[in-house]
Design a protein around this motif. Structure first.
Motif, PDB file in Angstrom:
ATOM      1  N   PRO A   4       0.815  -1.209   0.000  1.00 57.28           N
ATOM      2  CA  PRO A   4       0.000   0.000   0.000  1.00 57.28           C
ATOM      3  C   PRO A   4       0.856   1.269   0.000  1.00 57.28           C
ATOM      4  N   PHE A   5       0.193   2.428   0.066  1.00 60.48           N
ATOM      5  CA  PHE A   5       0.891   3.693   0.247  1.00 60.48           C
ATOM      6  C   PHE A   5       1.722   3.596   1.516  1.00 60.48           C
ATOM      7  N   PRO A   6       3.005   3.962   1.471  1.00 55.91           N
ATOM      8  CA  PRO A   6       3.863   3.811   2.648  1.00 55.91           C
ATOM      9  C   PRO A   6       3.285   4.488   3.895  1.00 55.91           C
ATOM     10  N   GLY A   7       3.196   3.725   4.962  1.00 52.88           N
ATOM     11  CA  GLY A   7       2.620   4.220   6.206  1.00 52.88           C
ATOM     12  C   GLY A   7       1.149   3.923   6.358  1.00 52.88           C
ATOM     13  N   ALA A   8       0.513   3.384   5.297  1.00 51.33           N
ATOM     14  CA  ALA A   8      -0.899   3.000   5.352  1.00 51.33           C
ATOM     15  C   ALA A   8      -1.009   1.496   5.496  1.00 51.33           C
ATOM     16  N   ASP A  25      -9.478   3.140  11.385  1.00 45.11           N
ATOM     17  CA  ASP A  25      -9.265   3.912  10.170  1.00 45.11           C
ATOM     18  C   ASP A  25      -9.865   5.306  10.283  1.00 45.11           C
ATOM     19  N   ALA A  26      -9.097   6.294   9.844  1.00 46.71           N
ATOM     20  CA  ALA A  26      -9.592   7.661   9.747  1.00 46.71           C
ATOM     21  C   ALA A  26      -9.657   8.128   8.294  1.00 46.71           C
ATOM     22  N   TYR A  27      -8.855   7.500   7.421  1.00 47.84           N
ATOM     23  CA  TYR A  27      -8.763   7.888   6.016  1.00 47.84           C
ATOM     24  C   TYR A  27      -8.759   6.632   5.153  1.00 47.84           C
ATOM     25  N   THR A  28      -9.407   6.723   4.002  1.00 49.28           N
ATOM     26  CA  THR A  28      -9.368   5.637   3.027  1.00 49.28           C
ATOM     27  C   THR A  28      -8.778   6.164   1.730  1.00 49.28           C
ATOM     28  N   LEU A  29      -7.634   5.604   1.342  1.00 42.33           N
ATOM     29  CA  LEU A  29      -6.968   5.993   0.106  1.00 42.33           C
ATOM     30  C   LEU A  29      -7.419   5.064  -1.024  1.00 42.33           C
ATOM     31  N   ARG A  52       2.368   6.206  -4.950  1.00 39.62           N
ATOM     32  CA  ARG A  52       2.700   5.272  -3.874  1.00 39.62           C
ATOM     33  C   ARG A  52       4.207   4.982  -3.849  1.00 39.62           C
ATOM     34  N   ARG A  53       4.757   4.747  -5.035  1.00 40.38           N
ATOM     35  CA  ARG A  53       6.168   4.356  -5.109  1.00 40.38           C
ATOM     36  C   ARG A  53       7.088   5.448  -4.586  1.00 40.38           C
ATOM     37  N   PHE A  54       6.837   6.682  -4.993  1.00 36.36           N
ATOM     38  CA  PHE A  54       7.764   7.753  -4.634  1.00 36.36           C
ATOM     39  C   PHE A  54       7.487   8.332  -3.249  1.00 36.36           C
ATOM     40  N   ALA A  55       6.456   7.838  -2.587  1.00 37.12           N
ATOM     41  CA  ALA A  55       6.272   8.170  -1.171  1.00 37.12           C
ATOM     42  C   ALA A  55       7.168   7.329  -0.276  1.00 37.12           C
ATOM     43  N   GLY A  56       7.814   6.326  -0.855  1.00 38.09           N
ATOM     44  CA  GLY A  56       8.586   5.392  -0.049  1.00 38.09           C
ATOM     45  C   GLY A  56       9.833   5.965   0.576  1.00 38.09           C
ATOM     46  N   ALA A  57      10.294   7.099   0.066  1.00 30.39           N
ATOM     47  CA  ALA A  57      11.537   7.682   0.592  1.00 30.39           C
ATOM     48  C   ALA A  57      11.316   8.588   1.798  1.00 30.39           C
ATOM     49  N   TYR A  58      10.069   8.884   2.128  1.00 30.62           N
ATOM     50  CA  TYR A  58       9.805   9.892   3.151  1.00 30.62           C
ATOM     51  C   TYR A  58       9.820   9.312   4.560  1.00 30.62           C
ATOM     52  N   ASP A  59      10.343  10.092   5.499  1.00 37.63           N
ATOM     53  CA  ASP A  59      10.327   9.689   6.908  1.00 37.63           C
ATOM     54  C   ASP A  59       8.895   9.628   7.428  1.00 37.63           C
ATOM     55  N   ASP A  60       8.684   8.690   8.312  1.00 35.51           N
ATOM     56  CA  ASP A  60       7.363   8.545   8.921  1.00 35.51           C
ATOM     57  C   ASP A  60       7.066   9.702   9.877  1.00 35.51           C
ATOM     58  N   TYR A  61       8.089  10.189  10.554  1.00 35.22           N
ATOM     59  CA  TYR A  61       7.908  11.230  11.573  1.00 35.22           C
ATOM     60  C   TYR A  61       7.931  12.622  10.952  1.00 35.22           C
ATOM     61  N   ASP A  62       7.070  13.504  11.489  1.00 31.41           N
ATOM     62  CA  ASP A  62       7.010  14.907  11.053  1.00 31.41           C
ATOM     63  C   ASP A  62       7.207  15.810  12.264  1.00 31.41           C
ATOM     64  N   ARG A  63       8.233  16.654  12.211  1.00 33.35           N
ATOM     65  CA  ARG A  63       8.556  17.518  13.347  1.00 33.35           C
ATOM     66  C   ARG A  63       7.471  18.569  13.570  1.00 33.35           C
ATOM     67  N   ALA A 273       3.297  15.035  -5.395  1.00 34.91           N
ATOM     68  CA  ALA A 273       1.912  14.673  -5.088  1.00 34.91           C
ATOM     69  C   ALA A 273       1.831  13.847  -3.813  1.00 34.91           C
ATOM     70  N   ALA A 274       2.765  12.916  -3.652  1.00 33.49           N
ATOM     71  CA  ALA A 274       2.784  12.096  -2.435  1.00 33.49           C
ATOM     72  C   ALA A 274       3.021  12.947  -1.199  1.00 33.49           C
ATOM     73  N   LYS A 275       3.917  13.911  -1.316  1.00 29.26           N
ATOM     74  CA  LYS A 275       4.215  14.776  -0.177  1.00 29.26           C
ATOM     75  C   LYS A 275       3.012  15.643   0.174  1.00 29.26           C
TER      76      LYS A 275
END
Length: 292
Positions: A4-8, A25-29, A52-63, A273-275
């Motif tokens: 799935p989308f990374p983190g989902a 669930d709060a969101y359905t992609l 979905r593919r290019f979301a894979g590089a992003y950190d899970d945590y957001d400051r 778009a993923a960001k």
């Protein structure tokens, strides 16, 4: 397909299992790879997979929001396979998204051409549609087709004569910089606000208690930053300006989409778009948490 989308979490069925990271669930992609009416450079059918593919590089945590994306409760229900009969496909997609709403989740649609946004509007029935877009998309028909990607904002406002469709009261188009004479005349009416790119940084989102649907057509961003799209239009928004619009509008939203990503670059458009989708979820979640 990257799924799935990374983190989902992957799954067609909703859950309210308290053992899940987000307590349910709060969101359905949903991927909507419709590519039927693209009028210049096709390839939007590849958008959901690329995002979905290019979301894979992003950190899970957001400051900024002090949050983990994986804890936001996003369920990736996969793609709703597209076929050539756009009207039937939009009806089916609307039903799928409406089921997500009935489950108590916010739909996140990844296109596909911009026409799929009309299904999101029909499923969520908002008061206001905010669109990030280079084009007004206010044509009543394009090449005789009222379900063209160039007509989606008009459909959200005026529906179609052959059915009883939910319509929005107002539209805001942020980043618009081109349209036909007839479209600009339609935009002059009181139910449409056009925010050109040079005014986007100063635009203030204010909707009161009205429900909003946010659609990000990636061509609203300048093609120097997002060249992987069907109809490029220079002099657009910067990625940061698009991000700020998403952050500002997200708290009022009942639905979101990112559309018109294709495979004609090295992934920078899909990555953006993923960001922006992740920015939507983080800002919407933070607002919900603050309201509790």
């Amino acid at each position: 397909m990257t799924f799935p989308f990374p983190g989902a979490r992957a799954g067609r069925d909703a859950t309210d299992d308290p053992d899940d990271a987000a307590g349910g669930d709060a969101y359905t992609l949903v991927g909507a790879p419709l590519d039927a009416s693209t009028s210049f450079q096709p390839g939007a059918r590849f958008g959901p997979d690329l995002v979905r593919r290019f979301a894979g590089a992003y950190d899970d945590y957001d400051r900024r929001t002090d949050s983990q994306f994986s804890a936001a409760g996003v369920r990736d229900a996969g793609d709703v396979r597209a076929w050539d009969a756009a009207a039937d496909y939009l009806d089916h997609l609307t039903a799928e998204l409406r089921a997500a709403v009935i489950d108590g989740t916010v739909p996140l649609v990844v296109g596909g051409e911009h026409t799929v946004s009309w299904a999101g509007v029909r499923a969520t029935d908002p008061d206001v549609l905010v669109v990030v877009d280079a084009h007004l998309d206010l044509r009543d028909a394009y090449d005789g087709n009222p379900l063209s990607h160039a007509c989606v904002t008009r459909r959200a406002l005026d529906g179609l004569d052959d059915g009883d469709y939910p319509t929005v009261d107002d539209v805001v188009v942020v980043g618009a910089r081109t349209g036909s004479r007839a479209e600009w005349e339609r935009a002059d009416r009181a139910d449409v606000t056009v925010v050109p790119p040079e005014a986007a940084a100063d635009w203030t989102a204010g909707f009161g208690d009205r429900d909003v649907y946010l659609s990000v057509d990636i061509d609203g961003v300048d093609p120097g930053f997002a060249p992987g799209t069907g109809t490029m239009e220079p002099f657009g928004l910067s990625p940061r300006e698009a991000r700020d619009v998403v952050r500002a509008v997200a708290p009022a939203c009942v639905g979101f989409d990112a559309v018109e990503v294709n495979d004609r670059d090295d992934g920078q458009t899909a990555a953006l778009a993923a960001k922006l989708l992740r920015e939507f979820v983080r800002s919407h979640s933070a607002a919900d948490a603050g309201a509790e």
